[in-house]
Scaffold this motif. Structure first.
Motif, PDB file in Angstrom:
ATOM      1  N   ALA A  54     -13.273  24.619   5.051  1.00 18.74           N
ATOM      2  CA  ALA A  54     -11.960  24.662   4.424  1.00 18.74           C
ATOM      3  C   ALA A  54     -12.104  24.524   2.921  1.00 18.74           C
ATOM      4  O   ALA A  54     -12.877  23.698   2.445  1.00 18.74           O
ATOM      5  CB  ALA A  54     -11.076  23.548   4.966  1.00 18.74           C
ATOM      6  N   SER A  91      -5.056  24.947   3.415  1.00 22.72           N
ATOM      7  CA  SER A  91      -5.028  24.050   4.582  1.00 22.72           C
ATOM      8  C   SER A  91      -4.414  24.705   5.813  1.00 22.72           C
ATOM      9  O   SER A  91      -4.929  24.554   6.929  1.00 22.72           O
ATOM     10  CB  SER A  91      -4.284  22.763   4.243  1.00 22.72           C
ATOM     11  N   ILE A  92      -3.331  25.436   5.630  1.00 21.77           N
ATOM     12  CA  ILE A  92      -2.665  26.045   6.788  1.00 21.77           C
ATOM     13  C   ILE A  92      -3.539  27.159   7.364  1.00 21.77           C
ATOM     14  O   ILE A  92      -3.732  27.255   8.581  1.00 21.77           O
ATOM     15  CB  ILE A  92      -1.276  26.611   6.402  1.00 21.77           C
ATOM     16  N   SER A 151      -6.840  27.598   7.078  1.00 22.72           N
ATOM     17  CA  SER A 151      -8.038  27.035   7.714  1.00 22.72           C
ATOM     18  C   SER A 151      -7.718  26.449   9.085  1.00 22.72           C
ATOM     19  O   SER A 151      -8.437  26.675  10.053  1.00 22.72           O
ATOM     20  CB  SER A 151      -8.631  25.915   6.852  1.00 22.72           C
ATOM     21  N   SER A 152      -6.637  25.679   9.145  1.00 22.37           N
ATOM     22  CA  SER A 152      -6.264  25.050  10.417  1.00 22.37           C
ATOM     23  C   SER A 152      -5.975  26.115  11.470  1.00 22.37           C
ATOM     24  O   SER A 152      -6.430  25.998  12.612  1.00 22.37           O
ATOM     25  CB  SER A 152      -5.021  24.186  10.229  1.00 22.37           C
TER      26      SER A 152
END
Lengths: 240, 240, 240, 240
Positions: free
Chosen positions: B151, B156-157, B159-160
């Motif tokens: 990441a 963040s979104i 990668s998640s």
């Protein structure tokens, strides 16, 4: 009454009425001044609160029964956090473990489990981060799973959501790690809880005992600020 | 007109009007009888259809402009699939790449990107699996990302959601792999597409060219049934 | 005689007399002007050479029987390479798979298997890199294994050495990737070769066929220079 | 004199005269009856022994200066272990960190570093396992590195050997985990030791303090037998 060390000001814990969560609440209470416990079961939360107050008369303990598997629950939880002046430690412990075949998994199953297993942790971590950034200091402990790394049949939603949580932990570390927010990812295997009872083809009596696990998880939070436990996988010692 | 090999009956491709998707549509057209192209941009889809029909007069090509970042879009796409007799190859290519700090990421950002990057692939894979199970044969190609493993800040979104997709791929392999459904996870780095233009701190001209990547990805689908390419990571050769 | 494409000048292949290696030799011969084949079995190497010369009369083919499980063999192989003007593609295919309990694994087992599985690939990659750096161009294909990521009982030496090879691949990519040397790590599961016959508790007939695998591996080498296949895991489609 | 808990009988520690090893020796001394300290520097070992005897008059402490980077050293260490009745905890802490380009890495560099970083841990783990199997109980703590997962330029040998150590840990867990031998893999980032001083492009003062790390590592050993800490990665909190 047990000796108390107030190293931490405020702790927010989700899944506090669950098998692991209630142990975490108990273990962390020694170390903080204020606890905010979110959970599904109001009665259990009140019992835990009573027990903690008895142990540590000086502790402030707020409880709220919120269903994090719903959008409205996540929103309520976020509002709850917004009212707090500070959250020093966030423990994302709430989670749902569905055992279901892919073919029988509905959109609703998917969206509900992702709310409790991933969207709630994300939104709460974001909200708490805002507060932590003011103090340039804070810890987010994400309770992952061995399913964050591998996938077994009939656990597609759980595995996916726990993979997402791992991605989130890495992203927080990458983005906020240099601003004092330490993100810890702990991935236990099967635990002797209600959730653990759903696990197929494994002997329940060999599973990790929640009390032992909780002790270890709290120790991760209490490490020297100089270091951070990025990722840790914990398993039952399966030889018994 | 290019020589045609009809090894595959029906292919369903999402993100077909995008930079990589349109190349995939072009490359796979040689190998199938029927194509179902889902994408955001109706005009682009119609252009692609026209081009493919010109190349291979015998091909059947259905297009549908659907916004997979919304619940209703995912539902529409699932309905679309339900009407088909068979889907032999599903390519989950649609995706959104948001560059946004954690603090500025809203619940809506999260839920929208998870719909297109994860819920749509999950629901479509489930629906297509039902059809594949009848033939004891099928391929699901999931387009992941280097963000499925690591990441970077401000993603963040993404990668998640790409971690979640990796978890899903493993879950499908674990549950349906022994029933003839082969799940392939391809994780490219930055690509010379609109999406790639959002990538910070990297030289765009060194990014993977979508045509080359598409050629490789299609080759993964065409491998002998005796084997399966589980996971593959592809990067730009960054020395230029 | 098969049509020949001379995209590559010189290829060095280890393990060329083995089950997978001999297929790789055959498949790569179409694409290069000169081949250097290292292997354990002199007769097999000479037969392969004869076959390749028949297929492509213009090809130069050097063979050498060297036991890479010994220090002296690794040194001989390095000397062999030193004499070459160029090596454009190195394929580290030689390897030994010992099935042995930890308790019964001797220092000699360890050191021998590490020589063939790791020290030879490292020293040959280093030596070939020197030559590749002059041309700012080259490919090293390392044949790893599913044991590069996980470990099964009675394969401790193999797993460790294949983990080491993965680490080596990452290190070459990190250090020499920006100088034109592309390192590719391919990790196949069980293959229908002599080595595969040692695998316990799996049905041999479901294993990957070496010819199919070789085709795929050579295709990794032939990808556009614009991109690099960093890591790929290949498995048997275990549903048969 | 510090209160002593004799939960563990005999501990074998390698690298005991090093920056991290000497801290580990100090921290574990409270918990065991007998210590066997292997290290490079005889004077340091004797000083540590003297200090430990002063702290805990009842402790038995054997020291031996052995160079594990040589075959003969590994053999000597194995013989040393053979003489012991029991080893309950083995800590593989010895290691060498070479900062060297691939092109400048010699066969000797490779073989020496693999002896200390991998062959010694393997042979000692094997030898101690024989003793642990008699008691159906034992712990092997392997000190890995962030280089067990990734690779940076100029650390090819170190990365490869630390990848191998990770593979070994998985193999021991897979083969001997169900026989009471718990293998723990701890992967710290840069530490404030002599070894850490070789790390390039990072600020030394932000590195993990060996004392804090040692405390944490010993805590991993002392966890309830019901569970096992499989893998843990520890990093400096890099925000300072």
């Amino acid at each position: 009454m047990i000796e108390k060390k107030n190293n931490i000001h405020t702790v927010l814990l989700t899944g506090a009425s669950g098998g692991l969560g209630s142990e975490l609440a108990d273990k962390i209470s020694r170390h903080c001044k204020k606890m905010i416990l979110l959970g599904k079961n109001k009665n259990s939360l009140l019992k835990i609160k009573k027990k903690l107050k008895k142990k540590h008369s000086s502790i402030t303990c707020k409880v709220a029964d919120i269903d994090l598997s719903k959008k409205i629950g996540v929103q309520k939880a976020v509002k709850f956090v917004k009212k707090e002046k500070r959250v020093d430690v966030l423990i994302n412990c709430a989670g749902n473990f569905s055992v279901k075949s892919i073919i029988n998994s509905s959109y609703k199953d998917l969206i509900n489990d992702f709310h409790i297993n991933f969207f709630a942790p994300f939104m709460l971590s974001k909200e708490c981060s805002k507060k932590m950034l003011k103090f340039k200091r804070g810890i987010i402990l994400n309770i992952g799973s061995s399913s964050s790394y591998i996938a077994a049949p009939n656990t597609s939603i759980y595995s996916s959501s726990k993979h997402a949580l791992l991605g989130m932990n890495k992203a927080f570390q990458a983005e906020l790690g240099n601003k004092g927010i330490r993100s810890i990812f702990a991935a236990p295997g099967s635990i002797q809880t209600k959730m653990g009872k759903k696990v197929k083809n494994q002997k329940y009596s060999t599973f990790i005992e929640p009390e032992n696990l909780a002790d270890f998880l709290i120790s991760l939070i209490l490490q020297n600020e100089n270091m951070i436990i990025n990722e840790v996988s914990i398993n039952r010692a399966n030889y018994k």
